[in-house]
Scaffold this active site. Structure first.
Site, PDB file in Angstrom:
ATOM      1  CD  GLU A  48      -2.788  -1.147   2.475  1.00  0.00           C
ATOM      2  OE1 GLU A  48      -2.879  -0.109   3.161  1.00  0.00           O
ATOM      3  OE2 GLU A  48      -3.348  -2.217   2.775  1.00  0.00           O
ATOM      4  CG  ASP A  59      -2.709   7.897   8.679  1.00  0.00           C
ATOM      5  OD1 ASP A  59      -2.858   6.670   8.723  1.00  0.00           O
ATOM      6  OD2 ASP A  59      -2.901   8.564   7.658  1.00  0.00           O
TER       7      ASP A  59
END
Length: 259
Positions: A48, A59
């Site tokens: 990814e 995140d």
């Protein structure tokens, strides 16, 4: 949708799939192809590639800092596609682009999927893409260019919504281990394992991968027990930052996963 490399991976390999996330442009601006090649050489099943963004809300600190550094290094979607343009001459592993709506929207959704197709990108993950908008605007483009759009589910996602996602997406379903940001954790608690079991019992059409918090043997083993495998991002980025290169980073990570 025609069969692509993600579908082929899950058809050929039924478990213990290791997917690695890294942020394009980190630690250096020009090392995207180098990182992907190093991961493939060291037995990673799927890669990814993160599109850096100034406000990566899903995140944790490690990926936030990598994203900020990548932006300082001048990384953006145009530059990323330029770096990926010849990747399929040497790389066979499935590739997924992961990025937020804003930079993709600025680039242009149709142009984004067109370039994904031209570069041999198999799928995309857009964490802040609402399902309704996916159905109305994104799915027709993804289908046109044969790019899997992978949706995230969390412990709070209803069974009804999960089944709708399963019916209308391809590739795999990304199971977020907890309703929090990315980042390493040592183990999963009983509540998280109950969530894994609940989704496994639904017998979905798509395979499932578990991400957020996969960082060691215990967490990766749990992901492989209740899904097809695990996605590791923060831990790999942290190790790669310390090692200075992806090859040493992935070898150290794989050693940690086997301990």
């Amino acid at each position: 949708m025609e069969t692509n490399r993600i579908t082929e991976l899950f058809r050929k390999k039924k478990g213990n799939i290791l997917s690695i996330y890294f942020c394009a442009g980190y630690p250096k601006a020009e090392n995207t192809a180098e990182v992907i090649s190093a991961l493939e050489r060291n037995g990673v099943d799927m890669v990814e590639v993160g599109i850096p963004f100034s406000d990566p809300m899903a995140d944790g600190v490690v990926i936030q800092e990598a994203s900020a550094e990548a932006i300082r290094n001048g990384m953006n979607l145009k530059r990323l596609f330029a770096q990926l343009s010849g990747i399929r001459r040497t790389v066979r592993v499935p590739l997924v682009l992961m990025g937020y709506m804003n930079p993709i929207m600025q680039y242009g959704f149709e142009e984004f999927f067109k370039r994904c197709s031209e570069c041999g990108i198999d799928g995309c993950i857009i964490p802040d893409l609402p399902f309704e908008e996916y159905m109305a605007e994104i799915k027709p483009l993804a289908d046109k260019y044969s790019v899997c759009t992978i949706m995230l589910v969390t412990p709070e996602t209803s069974d009804e919504r999960i089944r709708k996602i399963d019916e209308n997406t391809d590739g795999f379903i990304y199971m977020v281990s907890a309703a929090s940001t990315t980042g390493a954790r040592d183990s999963f608690d009983g509540e998280t394992l109950a969530y894994f079991k609940r989704i496994a019992a639904m017998q979905l059409r798509n395979p499932r991968m578990i991400g957020f918090g996969i960082s060691n043997r215990a967490t990766f083993s749990a992901a492989c027990t209740y899904a097809s495998g695990g996605i590791i991002g923060s831990r790999f980025i942290g190790i790669m930052g310390e090692c200075g290169n992806a090859g040493d980073g992935i070898r150290q990570l794989k050693a940690d996963l086997s301990r």
